[in-house]
Design an enzyme around this catalytic site. Sequence first.
Site, PDB file in Angstrom:
ATOM      1  CB  CYS A  81      -0.978  -0.067   1.169  1.00 39.62           C
ATOM      2  SG  CYS A  81      -2.478   0.851   0.866  1.00 39.62           S
ATOM      3  CG  HIS A 175      -3.159  -3.085   4.443  1.00 39.21           C
ATOM      4  ND1 HIS A 175      -2.202  -2.550   5.266  1.00 39.21           N
ATOM      5  CD2 HIS A 175      -3.674  -2.054   3.748  1.00 39.21           C
ATOM      6  CE1 HIS A 175      -2.154  -1.242   5.092  1.00 39.21           C
ATOM      7  NE2 HIS A 175      -3.040  -0.924   4.180  1.00 39.21           N
ATOM      8  CD  GLU A 177      -0.451  -5.398   6.569  1.00 38.90           C
ATOM      9  OE1 GLU A 177      -0.505  -5.940   5.446  1.00 38.90           O
ATOM     10  OE2 GLU A 177      -0.735  -4.209   6.744  1.00 38.90           O
TER      11      GLU A 177
HETATM   12  N1  GLN Z   1      -3.614   6.442   1.076  1.00 41.96           N
HETATM   13  C1  GLN Z   1      -2.349   6.124   1.657  1.00 41.96           C
HETATM   14  C2  GLN Z   1      -1.217   6.906   1.008  1.00 41.96           C
HETATM   15  O1  GLN Z   1      -1.425   7.596   0.076  1.00 41.96           O
HETATM   16  C3  GLN Z   1      -2.051   4.651   1.561  1.00 41.96           C
HETATM   17  C4  GLN Z   1      -3.029   3.869   2.393  1.00 41.96           C
HETATM   18  C5  GLN Z   1      -2.460   2.645   3.022  1.00 41.96           C
HETATM   19  O2  GLN Z   1      -1.260   2.417   3.093  1.00 41.96           O
HETATM   20  N2  GLN Z   1      -3.335   1.822   3.537  1.00 41.96           N
HETATM   21  O3  GLN Z   1      -0.120   6.791   1.473  1.00 41.96           O
END
Ligand code: GLN
Length: 195
Positions: A81, A175, A177
């Site tokens: 992410c 995610h 995890e």
């Molecule tokens: N929206 C977040 C970002 O731009 C990422 C979201 C996440 O890691 N769950 O960093």
Amino acid sequence: MPAPRVGVLSLQGDVREHLIALRAAGAEGVPVRTAAELATCQALVLPGGESTTMERLLRTFDLLAPLRAAIEGGLPCLATCAGTILLAREIRDGLPGQGGLGVLDLAVRRNAYGRQRDSFEAGLAFPAVGPEPVLVAFIRAPRIEAVGEGVEVLARWEGEPVAVRQGPHLALTFHPEITGDPRVHRLFVAGLGGV
Ligand code: GLN
């Protein structure tokens, strides 16, 4: 063969869950906040969280250059992410000055799933980890809008890439995890050759 020592970048984000998942995958997970700690690791997890905050903290803690050097030196990364945003070549809808590390040949758009779908869980087909779907969470997830030639797509959601491999690196927009299924971490750890 000793368990591989895998760092989790611990400036911000969901560090603890990754440490638990790494242990379940047969690795020794260690928090990384300094260049000295980074130097002890065979691989690194870049967790989810907020990419803009993480990038700012990497600069504040003088970790950006050591991290870049370690990755250029071959340090395998599991990016999830916000971590995937940090490693991408092109960040769309980033904040002014948000540059990232430019390691992965990807264009990613931040927060691309829109407000009403800020978060959702999905049973994701992910053949590289096994025949059963993996339960994962998309949390204000980025969208991978373009992948370079050297990037292999490992899983798609609604036709779009959500898990990719480039060389030693695995990058996910979701995610893996927080749902207690260590198979994605196991795939990464197995790729390190230590287990
Ligand atoms: N929206 C977040 C970002 O731009 C990422 C979201 C996440 O890691 N769950 O960093």
